[in-house]
Design an enzyme around this catalytic site. Structure first.
Site, short mmCIF file in Angstrom:
data_model
loop_
_atom_site.label_atom_id
_atom_site.label_comp_id
_atom_site.label_asym_id
_atom_site.label_seq_id
_atom_site.Cartn_x
_atom_site.Cartn_y
_atom_site.Cartn_z
N GLU A 1 -3.37 6.05 9.85
CA GLU A 1 -2.19 5.20 9.99
C GLU A 1 -1.13 6.08 10.67
OE1 GLU A 1 0.46 2.78 6.78
OE2 GLU A 1 -1.41 3.67 6.08
N ARG B 1 -11.29 12.65 -2.18
CA ARG B 1 -10.21 13.24 -1.39
C ARG B 1 -10.23 14.75 -1.55
NH1 ARG B 1 -5.93 9.79 -0.33
NH2 ARG B 1 -4.58 11.54 0.14
N LYS C 1 1.18 12.10 3.03
CA LYS C 1 2.10 11.99 4.18
C LYS C 1 3.50 11.61 3.73
CE LYS C 1 -0.78 9.43 6.51
NZ LYS C 1 -1.32 8.46 7.45
P1 ATP Z 1 -1.76 9.97 2.86
O1 ATP Z 1 -1.91 9.73 1.40
O2 ATP Z 1 -1.54 11.38 3.22
O3 ATP Z 1 -0.77 9.06 3.52
P2 ATP Z 1 -3.72 8.18 3.82
O4 ATP Z 1 -5.06 7.96 3.23
O5 ATP Z 1 -2.74 7.12 3.57
O6 ATP Z 1 -3.20 9.61 3.43
P3 ATP Z 1 -4.53 7.60 6.50
O7 ATP Z 1 -3.80 7.86 7.75
O8 ATP Z 1 -4.77 6.21 6.09
O9 ATP Z 1 -3.76 8.41 5.38
O10 ATP Z 1 -5.90 8.43 6.49
C1 ATP Z 1 -6.82 8.44 7.53
C2 ATP Z 1 -8.16 8.84 6.96
O11 ATP Z 1 -8.09 10.12 6.35
C3 ATP Z 1 -8.63 7.87 5.91
O12 ATP Z 1 -10.00 7.58 6.13
C4 ATP Z 1 -8.41 8.60 4.63
O13 ATP Z 1 -9.32 8.20 3.65
C5 ATP Z 1 -8.60 10.06 5.04
N1 ATP Z 1 -7.88 10.95 4.16
C6 ATP Z 1 -6.56 10.93 3.87
N2 ATP Z 1 -6.24 11.87 2.98
C7 ATP Z 1 -7.39 12.55 2.70
C8 ATP Z 1 -7.74 13.63 1.82
N3 ATP Z 1 -6.82 14.24 1.07
N4 ATP Z 1 -9.02 14.05 1.80
C9 ATP Z 1 -9.94 13.45 2.56
N5 ATP Z 1 -9.70 12.43 3.39
C10 ATP Z 1 -8.44 11.96 3.45
MG MG Z 2 -3.99 5.05 4.26
#
Ligand code: ATP
Ligand code: MG
Length: 559
Positions: free
Chosen positions: A36, A262, A272
């Site tokens: 995102e 994660r 983020k």
């Molecule tokens: P955040 O909580 O930092 O905002 P998010 O999951 O909302 O993370 P996205 O931009 O949606 O952020 O993530 C893109 C991809 O990265 C998704 O497939 C998500 O599952 C993966 N991802 C995000 N954080 C992690 C993590 N800590 N470990 C492994 N994969 C992750």
């Molecule tokens: Mg997300």
């Protein structure tokens, strides 16, 4: 071609099983990385990138980069660019073109209409609060919306009017018609579309209804022909909804969702939203502050893409959440740099040493290996003179037990040069150390006959006359390694002494190098020349220290 980064983990086992069962045409594999664009990527995303792109490469498939830009109010092109940059830096290439969920808005709208026609979705006039309040909980089933049984015709008309901008934000939503009594709360008629009168960075004012993640994601996967949609564990309970939404898709092959744990790393914040707060509130200098666990911060800190990929490989892919020790990441960068970067001498916290018996104006050149672990790295010469700098911490006026460095009456060797003995300590008026006066044993020069006299300590040094003035930044963790969740806001736990700036002295060799070059400063750790460097005045970031055996010994003594 990058090093293969996926071992034989359970996600990979699923992919292999599909290949063996010929689940997809030509046994193809197409994964995707779907960020995102609402912030910079962090170390957790690096794990996801390595896993998705690693599988794509290993199974002769590919990986799509798709911006999940269904939330018009939080997203920004700055983030899109940084994300593309980060993926490339890690050494991966997505299958062109770059995708955006917003490219599918017209198709997603048609899919929603299809669900309505199938009697599987309805327009609900309840407010968000009412929807929330009638959802029930784990013990109580939810209550059907009074609008749940509208006819398909009526729903299609209302949905078209929602799209046409007839209704204000929050006045109506499109909901899936599943089961308000489902034991899985996610399946209690989830919202598929909402009204948001906001301009979108790619589609501008074209749309005022936006699909929810749960609807947009499976269908974007399906449109692109994704085979394995790998996501983190918190989406496990949403998998039934993922599959449910795919009913709207009439293509021959459907993607499947596989969840993994994660990545969490001690001392690192991997959210983020929280990282954005740190940037917005000025706790760090920006998203690429070398203390940040963002990929751009880690890069600026001096980590290599190889070390990050190796780290992601070593931690494997887990099925339950856990936290990895940051020491493993530090091990990976030390291992990567140890034989490939040159070693030079720099004194971070200098104190002057005068060799009283060494002729004034005399310069000798000392030849030193650039990297003892890599003979191909060759040698260099370093000037040696009467006036030198050593580290303040390498001198102790009243030495404690087991301190084998310089102190009054004691001898040490200056790396590659002579043995010196401390004769006199000169102080400033305030009592602080001004200079150390020593005698140089002129018969002890390294590599000359009769020079093999042994002393306990060897110190790095820099000649005063040719010293390069430089700035060195040392970093400490933003969050303590032993941090426990004690209910306090993370901002209260942030280490306010995480940055130390030193005015240091380096050997002249350093001026031959450029921004982005990495070194080991002898006995001090690994460093990168930062982009803030000016001509003649380099700035260095410490990537990681060497393992500090002295600090460990001291800790042991104290305890
Ligand atoms: P955040 O909580 O930092 O905002 P998010 O999951 O909302 O993370 P996205 O931009 O949606 O952020 O993530 C893109 C991809 O990265 C998704 O497939 C998500 O599952 C993966 N991802 C995000 N954080 C992690 C993590 N800590 N470990 C492994 N994969 C992750
Ligand atoms: Mg997300």
């Amino acid at each position: 071609m990058t090093e293969k980064t996926t071992g034989n983990n359970f996600v990979e086992a699923e992919v292999r099983a599909d290949i063996a069962a010929h689940t997809y045409k030509n046994d193809r594999v197409l994964t995707r990385f779907p960020p995102e664009p609402n912030g910079y990527l962090h170390i957790g995303h690096a794990k996801s990138i390595c896993l998705n792109f690693g599988l794509g490469e290993k199974y002769h498939g590919a990986t799509n980069l798709r911006f999940d830009d269904t939330n018009p109010t939080k997203e920004d092109m700055e983030y899109v660019e940084s994300i593309m940059n980060d993926v490339k830096w890690l050494g991966f290439q997505w299958k062109e073109p770059v995708h955006y969920a917003s490219d599918y808005f017209p198709q997603l709208y048609e899919f929603a209409c299809r669900l309505i026609r199938m009697g599987l979705a309805y327009v609900d006039d309840q407010t968000g609060q009412e929807i929330h309040d009638t959802r029930g909980d784990l013990k109580t089933p939810g209550t059907d919306s009074p609008w749940r049984n509208r006819t398909a015709e009526e729903n299609l008309k209302l949905f078209a009017d929602m799209k046409a901008g007839v209704y204000p934000d929050g006045s109506k939503v499109l909901r899936a018609k599943i089961d308000m009594a489902s034991p899985n709360l996610v399946m209690r008629d989830p919202v598929l579309y909402r009204i948001v009168h906001a301009s979108h960075q790619r589609t501008g004012g074209t749309w005022c209804i936006y699909p929810m993640y749960d609807f947009a994601h499976p269908l974007s996967d399906a449109i692109e022909g994704i085979t394995h949609s790998i996501c983190t564990l918190e989406f496990e309970e949403r998998r039934p909804l993922y599959n449910w939404c795919l009913q709207a898709f009439d293509g021959p092959e459907k993607p499947r969702q596989i969840e993994f744990a994660r990545l969490n790393v001690t001392t690192m914040i991997t959210s983020k939203r929280k990282l954005k707060r740190m940037v917005d509130e000025g706790v760090v200098a920006g998203w690429d502050d070398p203390r940040m666990p963002t990929i751009s911060g880690i890069r600026r800190r001096g980590y290599t893409p190889e070390s990050i990929r190796r780290f992601c490989d070593l931690i494997g892919v887990a099925k339950s959440d856990s936290t990895v020790d940051v020491a493993l990441l530090e091990y990976c960068i030390r291992e990567d740099l140890k034989s490939r970067v040159p070693r030079v001498m720099a004194v971070l916290d200098p104190v002057k040493v005068v060799l009283t018996n060494y002729p004034e104006g005399k310069t000798e050149t000392v030849t030193l290996e650039n990297n003892p672990e890599n003979p191909e790295a060759g040698v260099r010469t370093v000037p040696f003179t009467r006036n030198l700098y050593i580290e303040k911490e390498d001198f102790m006026e009243n030495p404690v037990k087991k301190f084998f460095r310089l102190s009054p009456g004691r001898e040490v060797r200056l790396k590659g040069a002579y043995i010196i003995r401390c004769d006199e300590v000169v102080k400033n008026e305030d009592g602080s150390l001004r200079e150390i006066r020593c005698t140089c044993d002129m018969a002890s020069r390294s590599g000359t006959p009769g020079s093999d006299r042994k002393v306990k300590g060897t110190l790095h040094w820099v000649s005063e006359e040719t010293a390069v003035d430089m700035t060195v930044r040392l970093y400490d963790y933003l969050i303590p390694p032993d941090d426990q969740d004690d209910g306090r806001d993370f901002m209260e736990k942030i280490n306010s002494h995480s940055l130390t700036v030193m005015e240091a002295k380096g050997e002249p060799e350093i001026l031959r190098y450029h921004r982005g070059d990495r070194f080991q400063f002898l006995r001090k750790g690994y460093f990168i020349m930062d982009e803030d460097s000016r001509d003649g005045h380099p700035v260095f970031n410490r990537i990681v220290g060497l393992r500090d055996t002295w600090a460990k010994m001291q800790k042991k003594q104290e305890s």
